[in-house]
Design a protein around this motif. Structure first.
Motif, PDB file in Angstrom:
ATOM      1  N   ASN A 180       5.475  -1.677  -6.548  1.00  0.00           N
ATOM      2  CA  ASN A 180       6.061  -3.082  -4.891  1.00  0.00           C
ATOM      3  C   ASN A 180       6.242  -2.713  -3.095  1.00  0.00           C
ATOM      4  O   ASN A 180       4.411  -2.696  -3.101  1.00  0.00           O
ATOM      5  N   ARG A 185       2.068  -0.853  -3.532  1.00  0.00           N
ATOM      6  CA  ARG A 185       0.743  -1.976  -3.143  1.00  0.00           C
ATOM      7  C   ARG A 185       1.046  -2.226  -1.491  1.00  0.00           C
ATOM      8  O   ARG A 185       0.101  -2.222  -1.037  1.00  0.00           O
ATOM      9  N   ASP A 201      -1.189   0.490  -8.889  1.00  0.00           N
ATOM     10  CA  ASP A 201      -0.116   1.686  -8.917  1.00  0.00           C
ATOM     11  C   ASP A 201      -0.488   2.733  -8.465  1.00  0.00           C
ATOM     12  O   ASP A 201       0.399   3.180  -9.073  1.00  0.00           O
ATOM     13  N   SER A 252      -3.344  -3.783  -5.023  1.00  0.00           N
ATOM     14  CA  SER A 252      -3.501  -4.482  -6.587  1.00  0.00           C
ATOM     15  C   SER A 252      -2.591  -2.705  -7.433  1.00  0.00           C
ATOM     16  O   SER A 252      -1.817  -3.204  -7.933  1.00  0.00           O
TER      17      SER A 252
END
Length: 105
Positions: free
Chosen positions: A8, A11, A61, A59
């Motif tokens: 997260n 991102r 990784d 998005s």
């Protein structure tokens, strides 16, 4: 859970980087290319991304930006908090500008 937190964070970093890159490219393309360490082809690609493309790329990784601290002198100049801070920043900028820019292969 730690792995999900890191994904997260990556991102979020990617989204922030792409949005900032687009903003500075549109404001002053030549200066942005120098600051980002990118060539004309990459600058054009980033600048022309649609919002959905930005979100799709963010998005990933995988980090989309890279640190330019690949030599000790540049790192020391950037982290120097001494009296000559402005001179160190100028010297670091000159060193960073002399490095090769990223191109699309």
């Amino acid at each position: 859970m730690m792995k999900m937190d890191i994904a997260n964070e990556i991102r979020e970093l990617n989204l922030s980087y792409l949005m900032l890159a687009q903003q500075i490219l549109r404001a002053d393309r030549a200066s942005a290319m120098l600051k980002l360490g990118i060539g004309e082809d990459v600058a054009e690609l980033i600048e022309n991304l649609s919002p959905s493309q930005v979100l799709r790329m963010a998005s990933s990784d995988m980090l989309l930006c890279q640190f330019r601290f690949d030599d000790t002198l540049l790192l020391n100049l950037m982290s120097n908090h001494g009296r000559e801070n402005s001179a160190a920043r100028i010297h670091a900028t000159i060193l960073a500008a002399s490095k090769a820019v990223e191109h699309i292969a």
